[in-house]
Design a protein around this motif. Sequence first.
Motif, PDB file in Angstrom:
ATOM      1  N   ALA A  76       0.827  -1.212   0.000  1.00 25.08           N
ATOM      2  CA  ALA A  76       0.000   0.000   0.000  1.00 25.08           C
ATOM      3  C   ALA A  76       0.862   1.263   0.000  1.00 25.08           C
ATOM      4  O   ALA A  76       0.501   2.269  -0.622  1.00 25.08           O
ATOM      5  CB  ALA A  76      -0.950  -0.007   1.192  1.00 25.08           C
ATOM      6  N   SER A  77       2.005   1.217   0.666  1.00 24.51           N
ATOM      7  CA  SER A  77       2.876   2.408   0.732  1.00 24.51           C
ATOM      8  C   SER A  77       3.510   2.742  -0.617  1.00 24.51           C
ATOM      9  O   SER A  77       3.993   3.856  -0.810  1.00 24.51           O
ATOM     10  CB  SER A  77       3.965   2.205   1.784  1.00 24.51           C
ATOM     11  N   TRP A  78       3.529   1.791  -1.548  1.00 24.47           N
ATOM     12  CA  TRP A  78       4.105   2.039  -2.874  1.00 24.47           C
ATOM     13  C   TRP A  78       3.128   2.778  -3.779  1.00 24.47           C
ATOM     14  O   TRP A  78       3.535   3.385  -4.763  1.00 24.47           O
ATOM     15  CB  TRP A  78       4.473   0.735  -3.559  1.00 24.47           C
ATOM     16  N   VAL A  79       1.848   2.695  -3.475  1.00 20.64           N
ATOM     17  CA  VAL A  79       0.812   3.255  -4.345  1.00 20.64           C
ATOM     18  C   VAL A  79       0.535   4.707  -3.954  1.00 20.64           C
ATOM     19  O   VAL A  79       0.327   5.022  -2.785  1.00 20.64           O
ATOM     20  CB  VAL A  79      -0.482   2.418  -4.260  1.00 20.64           C
ATOM     21  N   LYS A  80       0.546   5.573  -4.943  1.00 19.21           N
ATOM     22  CA  LYS A  80       0.290   7.001  -4.740  1.00 19.21           C
ATOM     23  C   LYS A  80      -1.023   7.364  -5.430  1.00 19.21           C
ATOM     24  O   LYS A  80      -1.548   6.623  -6.250  1.00 19.21           O
ATOM     25  CB  LYS A  80       1.438   7.845  -5.314  1.00 19.21           C
ATOM     26  N   GLU A  81      -1.521   8.545  -5.113  1.00 23.79           N
ATOM     27  CA  GLU A  81      -2.779   9.001  -5.694  1.00 23.79           C
ATOM     28  C   GLU A  81      -2.619  10.450  -6.123  1.00 23.79           C
ATOM     29  O   GLU A  81      -1.946  11.233  -5.444  1.00 23.79           O
ATOM     30  CB  GLU A  81      -3.881   8.866  -4.639  1.00 23.79           C
ATOM     31  N   ARG A  82      -3.234  10.791  -7.255  1.00 25.39           N
ATOM     32  CA  ARG A  82      -3.192  12.188  -7.714  1.00 25.39           C
ATOM     33  C   ARG A  82      -4.589  12.601  -8.155  1.00 25.39           C
ATOM     34  O   ARG A  82      -5.377  11.792  -8.626  1.00 25.39           O
ATOM     35  CB  ARG A  82      -2.172  12.376  -8.818  1.00 25.39           C
ATOM     36  N   GLU A  83      -4.845  13.874  -8.004  1.00 24.85           N
ATOM     37  CA  GLU A  83      -6.123  14.457  -8.408  1.00 24.85           C
ATOM     38  C   GLU A  83      -6.118  14.653  -9.920  1.00 24.85           C
ATOM     39  O   GLU A  83      -5.145  15.140 -10.491  1.00 24.85           O
ATOM     40  CB  GLU A  83      -6.334  15.812  -7.729  1.00 24.85           C
ATOM     41  N   LEU A  84      -7.214  14.264 -10.563  1.00 24.82           N
ATOM     42  CA  LEU A  84      -7.349  14.457 -12.011  1.00 24.82           C
ATOM     43  C   LEU A  84      -8.254  15.636 -12.339  1.00 24.82           C
ATOM     44  O   LEU A  84      -8.334  16.054 -13.476  1.00 24.82           O
ATOM     45  CB  LEU A  84      -7.918  13.191 -12.664  1.00 24.82           C
ATOM     46  N   GLY A  85      -8.937  16.159 -11.351  1.00 25.03           N
ATOM     47  CA  GLY A  85      -9.898  17.231 -11.578  1.00 25.03           C
ATOM     48  C   GLY A  85     -11.299  16.659 -11.667  1.00 25.03           C
ATOM     49  O   GLY A  85     -11.486  15.481 -11.986  1.00 25.03           O
ATOM     50  N   GLY A  86     -12.271  17.479 -11.385  1.00 23.33           N
ATOM     51  CA  GLY A  86     -13.646  17.022 -11.440  1.00 23.33           C
ATOM     52  C   GLY A  86     -13.959  15.963 -10.398  1.00 23.33           C
ATOM     53  O   GLY A  86     -14.845  15.141 -10.592  1.00 23.33           O
ATOM     54  N   GLY A  87     -13.208  15.950  -9.294  1.00 22.06           N
ATOM     55  CA  GLY A  87     -13.437  14.973  -8.233  1.00 22.06           C
ATOM     56  C   GLY A  87     -12.885  13.592  -8.526  1.00 22.06           C
ATOM     57  O   GLY A  87     -13.062  12.672  -7.737  1.00 22.06           O
ATOM     58  N   ARG A  88     -12.214  13.426  -9.663  1.00 21.74           N
ATOM     59  CA  ARG A  88     -11.656  12.120 -10.010  1.00 21.74           C
ATOM     60  C   ARG A  88     -10.216  12.017  -9.507  1.00 21.74           C
ATOM     61  O   ARG A  88      -9.521  13.006  -9.429  1.00 21.74           O
ATOM     62  CB  ARG A  88     -11.700  11.897 -11.519  1.00 21.74           C
ATOM     63  N   LYS A  89      -9.834  10.795  -9.199  1.00 20.77           N
ATOM     64  CA  LYS A  89      -8.474  10.529  -8.731  1.00 20.77           C
ATOM     65  C   LYS A  89      -7.889   9.369  -9.522  1.00 20.77           C
ATOM     66  O   LYS A  89      -8.618   8.544 -10.050  1.00 20.77           O
ATOM     67  CB  LYS A  89      -8.480  10.167  -7.248  1.00 20.77           C
ATOM     68  N   SER A  90      -6.569   9.340  -9.580  1.00 17.50           N
ATOM     69  CA  SER A  90      -5.866   8.256 -10.252  1.00 17.50           C
ATOM     70  C   SER A  90      -4.871   7.654  -9.273  1.00 17.50           C
ATOM     71  O   SER A  90      -4.161   8.381  -8.583  1.00 17.50           O
ATOM     72  CB  SER A  90      -5.130   8.792 -11.477  1.00 17.50           C
ATOM     73  N   ARG A  91      -4.834   6.322  -9.227  1.00 22.27           N
ATOM     74  CA  ARG A  91      -3.845   5.632  -8.407  1.00 22.27           C
ATOM     75  C   ARG A  91      -2.722   5.158  -9.316  1.00 22.27           C
ATOM     76  O   ARG A  91      -2.977   4.672 -10.418  1.00 22.27           O
ATOM     77  CB  ARG A  91      -4.505   4.466  -7.693  1.00 22.27           C
ATOM     78  N   TYR A  92      -1.500   5.288  -8.861  1.00 20.22           N
ATOM     79  CA  TYR A  92      -0.352   4.901  -9.679  1.00 20.22           C
ATOM     80  C   TYR A  92       0.807   4.498  -8.790  1.00 20.22           C
ATOM     81  O   TYR A  92       0.803   4.751  -7.586  1.00 20.22           O
ATOM     82  CB  TYR A  92       0.064   6.065 -10.587  1.00 20.22           C
ATOM     83  N   MET A  93       1.790   3.868  -9.392  1.00 17.88           N
ATOM     84  CA  MET A  93       3.015   3.516  -8.698  1.00 17.88           C
ATOM     85  C   MET A  93       4.158   4.251  -9.388  1.00 17.88           C
ATOM     86  O   MET A  93       4.333   4.118 -10.599  1.00 17.88           O
ATOM     87  CB  MET A  93       3.252   2.010  -8.743  1.00 17.88           C
ATOM     88  N   PRO A  94       4.932   5.048  -8.658  1.00 22.12           N
ATOM     89  CA  PRO A  94       6.032   5.794  -9.266  1.00 22.12           C
ATOM     90  C   PRO A  94       7.026   4.878  -9.991  1.00 22.12           C
ATOM     91  O   PRO A  94       7.260   3.739  -9.574  1.00 22.12           O
ATOM     92  CB  PRO A  94       6.703   6.494  -8.080  1.00 22.12           C
ATOM     93  N   ILE A  95       7.601   5.378 -11.075  1.00 26.39           N
ATOM     94  CA  ILE A  95       8.521   4.595 -11.905  1.00 26.39           C
ATOM     95  C   ILE A  95       9.725   4.108 -11.113  1.00 26.39           C
ATOM     96  O   ILE A  95      10.189   2.988 -11.331  1.00 26.39           O
ATOM     97  CB  ILE A  95       8.967   5.395 -13.161  1.00 26.39           C
TER      98      ILE A  95
END
Length: 167
Positions: free
Chosen positions: A27-46
Motif C-alpha cells: 500500500a505504501s508504494w501506491v500514490k494518488e493524484r487528483e485528475l480534476g472534477g473529483g476524479r483521482k488516479s492511483r499509480y506507482m512511481p517509476i
Amino acid sequence: MEAQETRTYKFKDHVAYKEALDALPKASWVKERELGGGRKSRYMPIEIQQAIADTLFDYWNVLEENHTVVANEIIVTVKIQFQPSYPEADIYFCTGSASKAIQASKGSSVESFPKGKITNALEYCLPAARQSAISNAFMTLGNVFGRNLGRKVKDNYSLQQKPKANE
C-alpha cells in the motif's frame, strides 16, 4: 583447477516467480493524484517499479525505443528485454507506449503546431513520456507492478481454487 561460478537466484522456479508477479503491491508504494472534477488516479512511481524489476529479474534493459511526434504530442514506445531470476529462465520481452503533450505558448492551437512550441519543450517532454512508456510496459507483467491499480477487481486471477481453511 578453475573456480566454478556459483549462481544464486531469487526464486526457486517459475511458479514462485509467477506468485511474486501476482502479489499485490504494498500500500505504501501506491500514490494518488487528483485528475480534476473529483476524479483521482492511483499509480506507482517509476522508481518503485524499476526497484521491483531489479528484484524480480536477473537483468532488464530497454532494448528498443521509438519516438514519434503526432500533432502536438510526443509518443514513445519501448521494448524491454528481461530475464526472471530463477534457474533456466528464458529471456522475455514486454512493450509499452505513452504520450505527452509538447508544451506550447498559451493560446496556440494544435492546427498551427509547431508554431508556438516552447523552446526546449521536447527536452522536458521526452523523458517524461519515456518513463511513462517503461512504466506501462512493466504494468503488463503483473499485479506487483500495479497492473490492477485502476480496476475494481484486484484478485490474482488464479484459476485454481485454493482450499478453504475448514476443508
